[in-house]
Design a protein around this motif. Structure first.
Motif, PDB file in Angstrom:
ATOM      1  N   ARG A  33      10.647   7.525   0.932  1.00  0.00           N
ATOM      2  CA  ARG A  33      11.665   8.478   0.499  1.00  0.00           C
ATOM      3  C   ARG A  33      12.058   9.377   1.650  1.00  0.00           C
ATOM      4  O   ARG A  33      11.197   9.887   2.375  1.00  0.00           O
ATOM      5  CB  ARG A  33      11.095   9.290  -0.664  1.00  0.00           C
ATOM      6  N   TYR A  34      13.357   9.535   1.847  1.00  0.00           N
ATOM      7  CA  TYR A  34      13.848  10.408   2.927  1.00  0.00           C
ATOM      8  C   TYR A  34      14.926  11.334   2.377  1.00  0.00           C
ATOM      9  O   TYR A  34      16.105  11.119   2.525  1.00  0.00           O
ATOM     10  CB  TYR A  34      14.318   9.586   4.128  1.00  0.00           C
ATOM     11  N   ASP A  35      14.463  12.392   1.721  1.00  0.00           N
ATOM     12  CA  ASP A  35      15.393  13.239   0.996  1.00  0.00           C
ATOM     13  C   ASP A  35      16.221  14.178   1.870  1.00  0.00           C
ATOM     14  O   ASP A  35      17.182  14.758   1.400  1.00  0.00           O
ATOM     15  CB  ASP A  35      14.619  14.063  -0.042  1.00  0.00           C
ATOM     16  N   GLN A  36      15.825  14.321   3.134  1.00  0.00           N
ATOM     17  CA  GLN A  36      16.552  15.291   3.955  1.00  0.00           C
ATOM     18  C   GLN A  36      17.469  14.677   5.002  1.00  0.00           C
ATOM     19  O   GLN A  36      18.179  15.387   5.701  1.00  0.00           O
ATOM     20  CB  GLN A  36      15.546  16.219   4.642  1.00  0.00           C
ATOM     21  N   LEU A  37      17.470  13.360   5.090  1.00  0.00           N
ATOM     22  CA  LEU A  37      18.224  12.737   6.178  1.00  0.00           C
ATOM     23  C   LEU A  37      19.721  12.993   6.067  1.00  0.00           C
ATOM     24  O   LEU A  37      20.368  13.406   7.028  1.00  0.00           O
ATOM     25  CB  LEU A  37      17.955  11.233   6.209  1.00  0.00           C
ATOM     26  N   VAL A  38      20.279  12.749   4.895  1.00  0.00           N
ATOM     27  CA  VAL A  38      21.721  12.908   4.739  1.00  0.00           C
ATOM     28  C   VAL A  38      22.110  14.360   4.997  1.00  0.00           C
ATOM     29  O   VAL A  38      23.116  14.652   5.652  1.00  0.00           O
ATOM     30  CB  VAL A  38      22.176  12.450   3.335  1.00  0.00           C
ATOM     31  N   TYR A  73      10.132  10.658   6.656  1.00  0.00           N
ATOM     32  CA  TYR A  73       9.811  10.483   5.256  1.00  0.00           C
ATOM     33  C   TYR A  73       9.313  11.785   4.631  1.00  0.00           C
ATOM     34  O   TYR A  73       8.602  12.555   5.260  1.00  0.00           O
ATOM     35  CB  TYR A  73       8.781   9.370   5.085  1.00  0.00           C
ATOM     36  N   THR A  74       9.700  11.972   3.383  1.00  0.00           N
ATOM     37  CA  THR A  74       9.380  13.241   2.736  1.00  0.00           C
ATOM     38  C   THR A  74       8.495  13.077   1.509  1.00  0.00           C
ATOM     39  O   THR A  74       7.935  14.056   1.036  1.00  0.00           O
ATOM     40  CB  THR A  74      10.679  13.945   2.282  1.00  0.00           C
ATOM     41  N   VAL A 125       0.848  -1.193   0.000  1.00  0.00           N
ATOM     42  CA  VAL A 125       0.000   0.000   0.000  1.00  0.00           C
ATOM     43  C   VAL A 125       0.883   1.241   0.000  1.00  0.00           C
ATOM     44  O   VAL A 125       1.850   1.328   0.745  1.00  0.00           O
ATOM     45  CB  VAL A 125      -0.979   0.026   1.186  1.00  0.00           C
ATOM     46  N   ILE A 126       0.528   2.142  -0.883  1.00  0.00           N
ATOM     47  CA  ILE A 126       1.396   3.286  -1.152  1.00  0.00           C
ATOM     48  C   ILE A 126       0.639   4.581  -0.905  1.00  0.00           C
ATOM     49  O   ILE A 126      -0.542   4.691  -1.216  1.00  0.00           O
ATOM     50  CB  ILE A 126       1.872   3.247  -2.614  1.00  0.00           C
ATOM     51  N   ASN A 127       1.340   5.526  -0.357  1.00  0.00           N
ATOM     52  CA  ASN A 127       0.784   6.860  -0.206  1.00  0.00           C
ATOM     53  C   ASN A 127       1.913   7.850  -0.422  1.00  0.00           C
ATOM     54  O   ASN A 127       3.069   7.457  -0.602  1.00  0.00           O
ATOM     55  CB  ASN A 127       0.166   7.024   1.191  1.00  0.00           C
ATOM     56  N   SER A 128       1.580   9.101  -0.401  1.00  0.00           N
ATOM     57  CA  SER A 128       2.597  10.124  -0.528  1.00  0.00           C
ATOM     58  C   SER A 128       2.440  11.095   0.622  1.00  0.00           C
ATOM     59  O   SER A 128       1.378  11.691   0.798  1.00  0.00           O
ATOM     60  CB  SER A 128       2.433  10.860  -1.854  1.00  0.00           C
ATOM     61  N   ARG A 129       3.473  11.209   1.395  1.00  0.00           N
ATOM     62  CA  ARG A 129       3.430  12.145   2.516  1.00  0.00           C
ATOM     63  C   ARG A 129       3.298  13.570   1.993  1.00  0.00           C
ATOM     64  O   ARG A 129       2.608  14.404   2.569  1.00  0.00           O
ATOM     65  CB  ARG A 129       4.714  12.004   3.331  1.00  0.00           C
ATOM     66  N   GLU A 130       3.929  13.795   0.868  1.00  0.00           N
ATOM     67  CA  GLU A 130       3.874  15.087   0.202  1.00  0.00           C
ATOM     68  C   GLU A 130       2.422  15.456  -0.132  1.00  0.00           C
ATOM     69  O   GLU A 130       1.955  16.568   0.107  1.00  0.00           O
ATOM     70  CB  GLU A 130       4.658  14.914  -1.103  1.00  0.00           C
ATOM     71  N   LEU A 131       1.714  14.479  -0.668  1.00  0.00           N
ATOM     72  CA  LEU A 131       0.328  14.693  -1.067  1.00  0.00           C
ATOM     73  C   LEU A 131      -0.565  14.968   0.149  1.00  0.00           C
ATOM     74  O   LEU A 131      -1.346  15.918   0.169  1.00  0.00           O
ATOM     75  CB  LEU A 131      -0.163  13.454  -1.825  1.00  0.00           C
ATOM     76  N   PRO A 146      19.237  13.062  -2.016  1.00  0.00           N
ATOM     77  CA  PRO A 146      17.967  12.385  -1.861  1.00  0.00           C
ATOM     78  C   PRO A 146      18.170  10.875  -1.712  1.00  0.00           C
ATOM     79  O   PRO A 146      19.174  10.330  -2.179  1.00  0.00           O
ATOM     80  CB  PRO A 146      17.225  12.715  -3.158  1.00  0.00           C
ATOM     81  N   ALA A 147      17.223  10.220  -1.090  1.00  0.00           N
ATOM     82  CA  ALA A 147      17.364   8.779  -0.886  1.00  0.00           C
ATOM     83  C   ALA A 147      15.994   8.146  -0.692  1.00  0.00           C
ATOM     84  O   ALA A 147      15.049   8.792  -0.258  1.00  0.00           O
ATOM     85  CB  ALA A 147      18.228   8.505   0.342  1.00  0.00           C
ATOM     86  N   THR A 148      15.928   6.879  -1.043  1.00  0.00           N
ATOM     87  CA  THR A 148      14.711   6.122  -0.782  1.00  0.00           C
ATOM     88  C   THR A 148      15.114   4.704  -0.445  1.00  0.00           C
ATOM     89  O   THR A 148      16.139   4.215  -0.939  1.00  0.00           O
ATOM     90  CB  THR A 148      13.749   6.166  -1.987  1.00  0.00           C
ATOM     91  N   GLY A 149      14.346   4.065   0.416  1.00  0.00           N
ATOM     92  CA  GLY A 149      14.757   2.719   0.812  1.00  0.00           C
ATOM     93  C   GLY A 149      13.705   1.988   1.602  1.00  0.00           C
ATOM     94  O   GLY A 149      12.691   2.551   2.001  1.00  0.00           O
ATOM     95  N   ILE A 150      14.010   0.698   1.817  1.00  0.00           N
ATOM     96  CA  ILE A 150      13.056  -0.169   2.504  1.00  0.00           C
ATOM     97  C   ILE A 150      13.743  -0.863   3.665  1.00  0.00           C
ATOM     98  O   ILE A 150      14.946  -1.107   3.618  1.00  0.00           O
ATOM     99  CB  ILE A 150      12.491  -1.225   1.522  1.00  0.00           C
ATOM    100  N   GLY A 151      12.991  -1.163   4.684  1.00  0.00           N
ATOM    101  CA  GLY A 151      13.467  -2.006   5.774  1.00  0.00           C
ATOM    102  C   GLY A 151      12.542  -3.198   5.873  1.00  0.00           C
ATOM    103  O   GLY A 151      11.326  -3.036   5.863  1.00  0.00           O
ATOM    104  N   MET A 152      13.118  -4.386   5.917  1.00  0.00           N
ATOM    105  CA  MET A 152      12.284  -5.584   6.005  1.00  0.00           C
ATOM    106  C   MET A 152      12.864  -6.559   7.010  1.00  0.00           C
ATOM    107  O   MET A 152      13.915  -7.141   6.772  1.00  0.00           O
ATOM    108  CB  MET A 152      12.152  -6.243   4.628  1.00  0.00           C
ATOM    109  N   GLY A 153      12.177  -6.725   8.114  1.00  0.00           N
ATOM    110  CA  GLY A 153      12.607  -7.700   9.109  1.00  0.00           C
ATOM    111  C   GLY A 153      12.257  -9.097   8.634  1.00  0.00           C
ATOM    112  O   GLY A 153      11.403  -9.261   7.762  1.00  0.00           O
ATOM    113  N   GLU A 154      12.912 -10.099   9.194  1.00  0.00           N
ATOM    114  CA  GLU A 154      12.628 -11.455   8.741  1.00  0.00           C
ATOM    115  C   GLU A 154      11.507 -12.099   9.551  1.00  0.00           C
ATOM    116  O   GLU A 154      10.931 -13.089   9.143  1.00  0.00           O
ATOM    117  CB  GLU A 154      13.888 -12.312   8.796  1.00  0.00           C
ATOM    118  N   THR A 155      11.154 -11.518  10.697  1.00  0.00           N
ATOM    119  CA  THR A 155      10.256 -12.224  11.609  1.00  0.00           C
ATOM    120  C   THR A 155       8.808 -12.296  11.109  1.00  0.00           C
ATOM    121  O   THR A 155       8.181 -13.340  11.213  1.00  0.00           O
ATOM    122  CB  THR A 155      10.251 -11.571  13.005  1.00  0.00           C
ATOM    123  N   VAL A 156       8.294 -11.192  10.574  1.00  0.00           N
ATOM    124  CA  VAL A 156       6.902 -11.199  10.135  1.00  0.00           C
ATOM    125  C   VAL A 156       6.729 -12.151   8.953  1.00  0.00           C
ATOM    126  O   VAL A 156       5.823 -12.985   8.935  1.00  0.00           O
ATOM    127  CB  VAL A 156       6.437  -9.774   9.761  1.00  0.00           C
TER     128      VAL A 156
END
Length: 498
Positions: A364-369, A341-342, A166-172, A378-388
């Motif tokens: 997307r987290y364009d301001q972190l760096v 997230y941006t 499921v996708i959304n845009s924080r910007e929007l 700018p940057a975008t990325g995913i985190g995925m744990g193995e447990t779920v």
RNA sequence: GCCCCGAUAGUAUAGCGGCUAGUAUUGUGGAUUGUGGCUCCAUAGAGGCAGGUUCGAAUCUUGCUCGGGGCACCA
């Protein structure tokens, strides 16, 4: 046994032991992560498990959460066991990103730690794949991360219809709230994010009023919340609820309850009734991406919002090109990642009803760096744990039964052929996984040993065959045996071990 | 941090105030000397921890620990 020792041997709550049979299951997931990341051309990196506490604080701009493991070293420095990888990644990027052409595509499978109460899909220590694209601000990069994650989940064993992104845009979301002239954006987002809780609490209170016991009400309200979240259109049957007349009535009213509760909460923080209904209607926009874009375009909004909608539309075209549109939905009520997230944000959810938590989440987290003083990267990325993911696959019984790694068992019949057998073993190990137990065991014992470990092939080395430069090759399952020249042994085995 | 459920050998279980804690399987050693998974013999191994009630506790009780599930939190 000493009672203290007994406690120690139980291990630390929420930390995990992986016996070989257990590890084999996780390995299915890890292998998928490595394989697909490599397929997409991501480079593997790693960082330290310990970081300065300050590094985590910088990233979040706040104090360490109570869940972070803290420690102090000999030099009295305040350190933490990394609760996530992104701060370390940002550190690596800030320090040396100039060496690397952009975009940087890196992935990592770190062990991360959180001192929190274990629940389903949640433990104190877990492996979390991180995959990031750094240095481009383009919707195709977000789409690629989503494609990568989709591919990993499918490779690990879930089918298309068993999960959804499921996708959304924080910007929007933000620009729309601005357009409506709403000041308390953060609070509104928080309410939207927690709407499930409003429904649950309302039902629970209602049940208690009707005379249900408090503990029972809680369980039932939770169940109804789950149904409402996973199947809002009520397409399936729920005999456990429908059989009780007191509960069945709720099934049809879930949407009404949600509307009433969420609107009350929004008005509770000072929104006008017009703002409230516009915000609420906006959060109802969800479904297949094409439909959502059409619905969004029909809204009467300002230029900033229009730009954000165009961004979503562009993302859609890439999702389509990457052939993952069928795995995606747009949902204006997803509000994850309040702090960093941006832009585009997304989470992967289970659709089999096994686990309520997200399989993966990112954005997307364009301001972190930049916040680390590293320039505008700018940057975008995913985190995925193995447990779920593991928990879902386990429930669906998708893991293959455990297999011992050995392909060949070499048995020496008597002590005087051990040297000859050892030589054969050494040669076989260049191509096969070989177990050899030259402990003077009798053949019958070695057969039994190989059998109990399910090693499929046995090479029997004995004087009688050896005189003709031969050995006996036994298929452990069928019991069939042939004698082969030692020089032909590998050829024979290659046919059997594929 | 809060709530619910649970805990007996490695695993699965029995006993539910009289324990010298039973059974199965697994482990280890052995019996059939170059052919296993059967059988047989031997051997090892347990009431999560600490306290309370009681003449007596695995059994009743309290706290803690660990495990499962949920809430809050976190993402």
């Amino acid at each position: 046994m000493d009672s203290e020792l007994k406690e120690i041997l139980k291990g630390i709550k929420g930390n995990r032991d992986f016996y070989p049979e257990d590890y084999a299951e996780y390995k299915v997931i890890f292998d998928a992560m490595h394989k697909i990341s490599k397929q997409f051309g991501y480079e593997l990196y790693e960082g330290p498990i310990l970081e300065y506490a300050k590094l985590i604080e910088y990233k979040s701009g706040q104090n360490l959460t109570t869940e972070t493991y803290r420690l102090i070293d000999r030099e009295k420095r305040k350190l933490v066991l990394r609760p996530e990888m992104t701060p370390s990644l940002a550190r690596l990027i800030v320090n040396q990103h100039q060496r690397y052409p952009k975009p940087i595509r890196w992935y990592c499978l770190p062990r991360v730690f959180r001192d929190e109460t274990p629940q389903r899909g949640r433990v104190k220590e877990h492996f979390q794949l991180n995959a990031d694209i750094i240095g481009v601000n383009h919707p195709a990069a977000d789409a690629e991360i989503i494609a990568l994650t989709t591919s990993i989940i499918k490779t690990a064993g879930l089918k298309d219809e068993e999960f959804v992104c499921v996708i959304n845009s924080r910007e929007l979301l933000q620009s729309y709230l601005e357009f409506l002239d709403i000041k308390k954006k953060e609070e509104v987002i928080r309410i939207i994010d927690a709407k499930g809780k409003y429904v649950q609490n309302a039902i629970e209170a209602d049940l208690i009023k009707k005379g249900f016991k408090s503990s029972e009400s809680k369980v039932l309200a939770q169940r109804l919340r789950t149904i409402w979240q996973q199947d809002p259109r009520k397409e399936k049957n729920y005999p456990d609820i429908e059989s009780k007349s007191d509960l069945a009535q709720y099934l049809d009213k879930l949407m009404i309850i949600e509307e009433k509760e969420v609107k009350a909460a929004l008005e509770g923080i000072g929104l006008s009734s017009e703002q409230t209904s516009k915000v609420y209607d906006f959060t109802l926009i969800k479904g297949i991406p094409q439909d959502v874009i059409v619905a969004l375009k029909s809204l009467d909004v300002g230029d900033k919002v229009k730009l954000a909608i165009e961004n979503m539309e562009e993302l859609l075209t890439y999702l389509e090109s990457f052939n993952i549109l069928k795995n995606c939905e747009f949902d204006m009520s997803i509000a994850r990642g309040l702090d960093y997230y941006t832009g585009i944000i997304y989470e992967f959810l289970d659709r089999t009803g096994s686990v309520a938590r997200a399989i993966a989440g990112g954005g997307r987290y364009d301001q972190l760096v930049e916040s680390f003083g590293g320039g505008k990267i700018p940057a975008t990325g995913i985190g995925m744990g193995e447990t779920v993911l593991h928990s879902i696959l386990k429930k669906l019984n998708r893991f293959p039964s455990y297999k011992h790694p050995a392909e060949v068992y070499v048995a020496a019949i008597s002590e005087d052929v051990i040297a000859a057998a050892a030589k054969i073993v050494q040669d076989l190990r260049k191509d096969f996984s070989v177990v050899f137990n030259p402990f003077g065991w009798k053949l019958s014992r070695q057969l039994e040993d190989a059998g109990s470990r399910n090693v499929p092939n046995m090479v029997i080395v004995g004087k009688r065959d050896l005189n003709e430069d031969k050995v006996t090759l036994r298929d452990m399952k069928s019991g069939e045996q042939i004698t082969v020249l030692i020089s032909k042994l590998k050829e024979e085995l290659e046919v059997k071990v594929i």
